[in-house]
Design an enzyme around this catalytic site. Sequence first.
Site, PDB file in Angstrom:
ATOM      1  CG  HIS A 169     -63.144 -26.176  52.414  1.00 42.14           C
ATOM      2  ND1 HIS A 169     -62.990 -27.547  52.500  1.00 42.14           N
ATOM      3  CD2 HIS A 169     -63.705 -25.814  53.593  1.00 42.14           C
ATOM      4  CE1 HIS A 169     -63.448 -27.990  53.667  1.00 42.14           C
ATOM      5  NE2 HIS A 169     -63.887 -26.949  54.349  1.00 42.14           N
ATOM      6  CB  CYS A 203     -59.630 -32.737  51.902  1.00 44.54           C
ATOM      7  SG  CYS A 203     -60.453 -31.343  51.200  1.00 44.54           S
TER       8      CYS A 203
END
Length: 253
Positions: free
Chosen positions: A161, A248
């Site tokens: 990511h 996250c």
Amino acid sequence: MFNHIIVRKPGCSVVDGLTTAKLGRPIYAKAMAQHAEYVKAMESCGVLVKALDADEAYPDSCFVEDTAVVCEKLAVITNPGAPSRKGETRAVRRALDEFYTDFEFIREPGTLEGGDVMQVGNHFYIGISTRTNEAGARQFIDILKNYGFSGSIIHLKKLFHLKTGVSFIGDHTLLVAGELIDHPDFAEFGKIIIDEDEMYAANVIEMNGHLVIPAGFPKAEAKLLAAGYATKAVDLSEFQKIDGGLTCLSLRF
Ligand code: GLY
């Protein structure tokens, strides 16, 4: 100023979370203990925590950040790029109903995961990854414009990511690693460079004057302390095994 976070407890199925790491399977009891420590660290930064129940049907559902992008003015429900994660958005949308009246949505063929979105003031950087595609990023940028924000795209080569390799830590400064160190879009920022062997430490949370960081990365922690940041370290070894970073595990707003 952040007032709230949303987290979701890991289920027993967290041991089956998607992963590209070769660090073994998470130990459920240890993941639960680490999650509780994470929540405590976040509370100590002055936010109220809403914790959603675990959902065994979704092994990765503790990684709530990927299911929405939220800030003071805006709540966008994403469309995660991993097929097994798409259904995670429903519970998060319901949880956000307490805080937002209007929602925007990323729709097929667009995909977007919150781990690929980094906000710096009124601008959002969006990573194109195996999870976020150009169509999703373009939809997101169009939404941003309607709320007075702007967005730009960063094409990722190897990073999972965008925020796997970069975090905004205030004061026009980035914590940055790997392929993003010399990225031209970040040329104007001050930078603290994270060494390749401590890459996991590039993903941190700056919240209300505190910097929450992953424990076990001494070079990164030393650099941050030397730069004057007040750090709170949390051990997330079990989440690292399934490609889950510090950011996250929460939605912050
Ligand atoms: N295991 C985190 C993810 O793959 O999305």
